[in-house]
Design a protein around this motif. Sequence first.
Motif, PDB file in Angstrom:
ATOM      1  N   LEU A 172      11.297   9.648   6.230  1.00 29.33           N
ATOM      2  CA  LEU A 172      10.836  10.919   6.767  1.00 29.33           C
ATOM      3  C   LEU A 172      10.111  11.702   5.680  1.00 29.33           C
ATOM      4  CD1 LEU A 172      11.430  12.151   9.612  1.00 29.33           C
ATOM      5  CD2 LEU A 172      13.364  13.352   8.559  1.00 29.33           C
ATOM      6  N   VAL A 173       8.869  12.141   5.978  1.00 32.88           N
ATOM      7  CA  VAL A 173       8.152  13.010   5.041  1.00 32.88           C
ATOM      8  C   VAL A 173       7.628  14.231   5.789  1.00 32.88           C
ATOM      9  CG1 VAL A 173       7.443  11.099   3.525  1.00 32.88           C
ATOM     10  CG2 VAL A 173       5.896  11.890   5.300  1.00 32.88           C
ATOM     11  N   LEU A 174       7.536  15.323   5.052  1.00 29.95           N
ATOM     12  CA  LEU A 174       7.055  16.591   5.600  1.00 29.95           C
ATOM     13  C   LEU A 174       5.546  16.668   5.378  1.00 29.95           C
ATOM     14  CD1 LEU A 174       7.870  19.446   6.700  1.00 29.95           C
ATOM     15  CD2 LEU A 174       8.379  20.083   4.334  1.00 29.95           C
ATOM     16  N   LEU A 175       4.797  17.038   6.426  1.00 23.01           N
ATOM     17  CA  LEU A 175       3.348  17.189   6.317  1.00 23.01           C
ATOM     18  C   LEU A 175       3.005  18.679   6.227  1.00 23.01           C
ATOM     19  CD1 LEU A 175       2.361  14.637   9.138  1.00 23.01           C
ATOM     20  CD2 LEU A 175       2.518  14.206   6.674  1.00 23.01           C
ATOM     21  N   ASP A 176       1.832  18.974   5.690  1.00 22.07           N
ATOM     22  CA  ASP A 176       1.377  20.368   5.560  1.00 22.07           C
ATOM     23  C   ASP A 176       2.433  21.242   4.872  1.00 22.07           C
ATOM     24  OD1 ASP A 176      -0.687  19.463   7.279  1.00 22.07           O
ATOM     25  OD2 ASP A 176       0.501  20.020   9.023  1.00 22.07           O
ATOM     26  N   ALA A 177       3.095  20.676   3.857  1.00 22.96           N
ATOM     27  CA  ALA A 177       4.173  21.419   3.199  1.00 22.96           C
ATOM     28  C   ALA A 177       3.619  22.620   2.443  1.00 22.96           C
ATOM     29  CB  ALA A 177       4.928  20.495   2.256  1.00 22.96           C
ATOM     30  N   ALA A 178       4.250  23.752   2.624  1.00 23.93           N
ATOM     31  CA  ALA A 178       3.871  24.954   1.857  1.00 23.93           C
ATOM     32  C   ALA A 178       4.354  24.771   0.427  1.00 23.93           C
ATOM     33  CB  ALA A 178       4.508  26.177   2.492  1.00 23.93           C
ATOM     34  N   PRO A 179       3.790  25.523  -0.519  1.00 20.25           N
ATOM     35  CA  PRO A 179       4.290  25.432  -1.899  1.00 20.25           C
ATOM     36  C   PRO A 179       5.785  25.762  -1.934  1.00 20.25           C
ATOM     37  CG  PRO A 179       2.261  26.733  -1.781  1.00 20.25           C
ATOM     38  CD  PRO A 179       2.687  26.476  -0.372  1.00 20.25           C
ATOM     39  N   GLY A 180       6.541  25.005  -2.739  1.00 23.56           N
ATOM     40  CA  GLY A 180       7.980  25.237  -2.831  1.00 23.56           C
ATOM     41  C   GLY A 180       8.691  24.950  -1.517  1.00 23.56           C
ATOM     42  N   PRO A 181       8.575  23.703  -1.035  1.00 26.70           N
ATOM     43  CA  PRO A 181       9.085  23.392   0.308  1.00 26.70           C
ATOM     44  C   PRO A 181      10.576  23.074   0.364  1.00 26.70           C
ATOM     45  CG  PRO A 181       8.067  21.441  -0.624  1.00 26.70           C
ATOM     46  CD  PRO A 181       7.969  22.524  -1.673  1.00 26.70           C
TER      47      PRO A 181
ATOM     48  N   THR B 260      -2.434  16.120   4.214  1.00 28.03           N
ATOM     49  CA  THR B 260      -2.357  16.700   2.873  1.00 28.03           C
ATOM     50  C   THR B 260      -0.996  17.372   2.692  1.00 28.03           C
ATOM     51  OG1 THR B 260      -3.406  18.657   3.738  1.00 28.03           O
ATOM     52  CG2 THR B 260      -4.831  17.097   2.576  1.00 28.03           C
ATOM     53  N   ASP B 261      -0.707  17.722   1.454  1.00 29.27           N
ATOM     54  CA  ASP B 261       0.524  18.439   1.126  1.00 29.27           C
ATOM     55  C   ASP B 261       1.752  17.753   1.703  1.00 29.27           C
ATOM     56  OD1 ASP B 261      -0.911  20.428  -0.292  1.00 29.27           O
ATOM     57  OD2 ASP B 261      -1.471  21.335   1.617  1.00 29.27           O
TER      58      ASP B 261
ATOM     59  N   ALA C 230       0.860  -1.185   0.000  1.00 25.76           N
ATOM     60  CA  ALA C 230       0.000   0.000   0.000  1.00 25.76           C
ATOM     61  C   ALA C 230       0.890   1.228   0.000  1.00 25.76           C
ATOM     62  CB  ALA C 230      -0.888   0.007   1.245  1.00 25.76           C
ATOM     63  N   GLU C 231       0.358   2.314  -0.553  1.00 30.55           N
ATOM     64  CA  GLU C 231       1.079   3.587  -0.481  1.00 30.55           C
ATOM     65  C   GLU C 231       0.213   4.583   0.271  1.00 30.55           C
ATOM     66  OE1 GLU C 231       3.859   4.762  -3.698  1.00 30.55           O
ATOM     67  OE2 GLU C 231       2.625   3.412  -4.903  1.00 30.55           O
ATOM     68  N   ARG C 232       0.777   5.141   1.321  1.00 29.55           N
ATOM     69  CA  ARG C 232       0.046   6.121   2.112  1.00 29.55           C
ATOM     70  C   ARG C 232       1.059   7.075   2.729  1.00 29.55           C
ATOM     71  NH1 ARG C 232      -4.167   4.356   6.884  1.00 29.55           N
ATOM     72  NH2 ARG C 232      -5.882   4.790   5.446  1.00 29.55           N
ATOM     73  N   TYR C 233       0.723   8.321   2.773  1.00 34.75           N
ATOM     74  CA  TYR C 233       1.603   9.371   3.335  1.00 34.75           C
ATOM     75  C   TYR C 233       2.941   9.448   2.602  1.00 34.75           C
ATOM     76  CZ  TYR C 233      -1.692   8.561   7.209  1.00 34.75           C
ATOM     77  OH  TYR C 233      -2.823   8.382   7.960  1.00 34.75           O
ATOM     78  N   GLY C 234       2.955   9.129   1.314  1.00 38.33           N
ATOM     79  CA  GLY C 234       4.205   9.231   0.558  1.00 38.33           C
ATOM     80  C   GLY C 234       5.190   8.123   0.855  1.00 38.33           C
ATOM     81  N   ILE C 235       4.685   7.033   1.461  1.00 39.35           N
ATOM     82  CA  ILE C 235       5.552   5.916   1.840  1.00 39.35           C
ATOM     83  C   ILE C 235       4.976   4.620   1.266  1.00 39.35           C
ATOM     84  CG2 ILE C 235       6.301   4.509   3.840  1.00 39.35           C
ATOM     85  CD1 ILE C 235       6.444   7.144   5.435  1.00 39.35           C
ATOM     86  N   VAL C 236       5.851   3.725   0.807  1.00 37.81           N
ATOM     87  CA  VAL C 236       5.433   2.388   0.372  1.00 37.81           C
ATOM     88  C   VAL C 236       5.486   1.469   1.588  1.00 37.81           C
ATOM     89  CG1 VAL C 236       5.873   0.448  -1.187  1.00 37.81           C
ATOM     90  CG2 VAL C 236       6.445   2.784  -1.919  1.00 37.81           C
ATOM     91  N   TRP C 237       4.366   0.806   1.864  1.00 36.83           N
ATOM     92  CA  TRP C 237       4.253  -0.105   3.007  1.00 36.83           C
ATOM     93  C   TRP C 237       4.050  -1.519   2.486  1.00 36.83           C
ATOM     94  CZ3 TRP C 237       4.360   2.320   7.842  1.00 36.83           C
ATOM     95  CH2 TRP C 237       4.156   3.708   7.827  1.00 36.83           C
ATOM     96  N   ALA C 238       4.554  -2.505   3.235  1.00 35.39           N
ATOM     97  CA  ALA C 238       4.355  -3.901   2.851  1.00 35.39           C
ATOM     98  C   ALA C 238       4.126  -4.752   4.090  1.00 35.39           C
ATOM     99  CB  ALA C 238       5.574  -4.415   2.093  1.00 35.39           C
ATOM    100  N   THR C 239       3.389  -5.847   3.894  1.00 41.53           N
ATOM    101  CA  THR C 239       3.197  -6.794   4.991  1.00 41.53           C
ATOM    102  C   THR C 239       2.872  -8.180   4.439  1.00 41.53           C
ATOM    103  OG1 THR C 239       2.041  -7.216   7.069  1.00 41.53           O
ATOM    104  CG2 THR C 239       0.694  -6.384   5.257  1.00 41.53           C
ATOM    105  N   ALA C 240       3.140  -9.190   5.269  1.00 38.18           N
ATOM    106  CA  ALA C 240       2.729 -10.552   4.950  1.00 38.18           C
ATOM    107  C   ALA C 240       1.485 -10.917   5.752  1.00 38.18           C
ATOM    108  CB  ALA C 240       3.866 -11.526   5.272  1.00 38.18           C
ATOM    109  N   SER C 241       1.032 -10.020   6.586  1.00 39.79           N
ATOM    110  CA  SER C 241      -0.120 -10.297   7.439  1.00 39.79           C
ATOM    111  C   SER C 241      -1.415  -9.980   6.699  1.00 39.79           C
ATOM    112  CB  SER C 241      -0.031  -9.451   8.721  1.00 39.79           C
ATOM    113  OG  SER C 241      -1.307  -9.358   9.318  1.00 39.79           O
ATOM    114  N   ALA C 242      -2.379 -10.904   6.773  1.00 36.09           N
ATOM    115  CA  ALA C 242      -3.663 -10.685   6.102  1.00 36.09           C
ATOM    116  C   ALA C 242      -4.547  -9.758   6.925  1.00 36.09           C
ATOM    117  CB  ALA C 242      -4.362 -12.015   5.875  1.00 36.09           C
ATOM    118  N   GLN C 243      -4.306  -9.686   8.250  1.00 40.11           N
ATOM    119  CA  GLN C 243      -5.199  -8.932   9.137  1.00 40.11           C
ATOM    120  C   GLN C 243      -4.728  -7.520   9.445  1.00 40.11           C
ATOM    121  OE1 GLN C 243      -3.978 -12.084  10.360  1.00 40.11           O
ATOM    122  NE2 GLN C 243      -5.682 -13.095   9.296  1.00 40.11           N
TER     123      GLN C 243
END
Lengths: 210, 213
Positions: B179-188, B126-127, B103-116
């Motif tokens: 590490l990702v920046l949240l609420d980034a202003a334009p031109g961060p 956002t941003d 799955a991709e969420r928050y600008g990060i690729v996540w992986a798991t072997a767990s079904a639950q």
Amino acid sequence: MAQPTLYQYELDEASYRVRLLLSMLRCDYETVAVDMFPGQEHVKPAMLALNPQGTLPVLTQDGLVLHGTAAILMYLARAYDPAGRFLPEAPAVFGPVVTWLGFSETALAPALQARLAAMFAAPGDADALRARARAAFRTMDDHMTMRHFDGQDWFCGDGATLADIALFPAFALSRDYGIDHDAFPALRRWIRRVRALDGFITMPGIPDYH
Amino acid sequence: MRLEEGWVPVALSSSIEAGTSAGAVVAGSEIVVWRDTGGTAHVWEDRCPHRGMRLSFGFVRGDHIACLYHGWQYDAAGQCRYIPAHPNLDVPQTIKVPLYRVAERYGIVWATASAQALLPDVGAQTDIAPVRSVTIDCPAAAVRAELGLEGPISVITLDGDRLLAAVQTVAPARSCLHLVLLDAAPGPVARQKHHARWAQALRFRLETASEVA
């Protein structure tokens, strides 16, 4: 000007740095194969007469005998790249390019040695060499991380320079001596850009995607 | 955390360009993270069933990934579809690479072997602007302790910015902080660089501390 002659060993990373530039410059040249392993011909009298340092590659042209990879790269850029694409005149780019060329000769020396130790049982403490090579790649990855924020794909300036050519092989070949690319995302992106350059060629250990 | 235990951050989305692959290690398990030319991310076991070559050394063609050794091609379901040495062969269904959920969420690729396992949730964000992934030679627990994280992912406040910090266990003494920046202003760019430098300093601090210990 007569064609240059490159004394080189096909599996030697430093020789590849020069072949890579010659290819990108579309420069015709003669090669003399020197049996570095197992022959050790680079440190025997015939080659020592040419280059007492006993290093490869060696480049000769019109009576000149040049050794030291960075020196050869700079010479070829001056001789065959009059527009200065690979070694720009502007001090603001020239300075960083020669700084990274220096890095390629010093900080990356353990990377070359680690590879020779891994592949040809050349002397050296493999673990220590690998640790120093990894530290050099970190420096490069940190730099390219910052460059990417500015939308820049190359080590210096707006295009590929001698810096990229001198630095590329050690990282591209790092799996030969047990350093994966996992920890260097900015360098992974950069080597894909280098591979796409006009005139790019591979060597054994750097796959040709087909 | 192992892949069997929950969702593990394995790369910044921006680090996996379309049509490329990268190797990664989660608690000793080698994985390949790749993105097809249509933009979908995949995470698989990093091993070609043929000779065990790491698929991350291979190359992406459309929605297939090909092994560097002999060019065996696998589709998005991990099913081998083409063997160059036997171009007319109807490839047996048994030649298949084990896949992880991705799955991709928050600008990060996540992986798991767990079904639950439930995907980490720190609310709608956002941003998002990527900062960097930094590999640190110390245990994941030391990274979490230094940042005051309770789990593998947390929102932290740093010099006036909100960031998402996600920690991947690579090996007992190696971790990767995404590490990702949240609420980034334009031109961060200035803030991205600021926090990328902070991550470098953090790496230095943690590695120096673990040498002393």
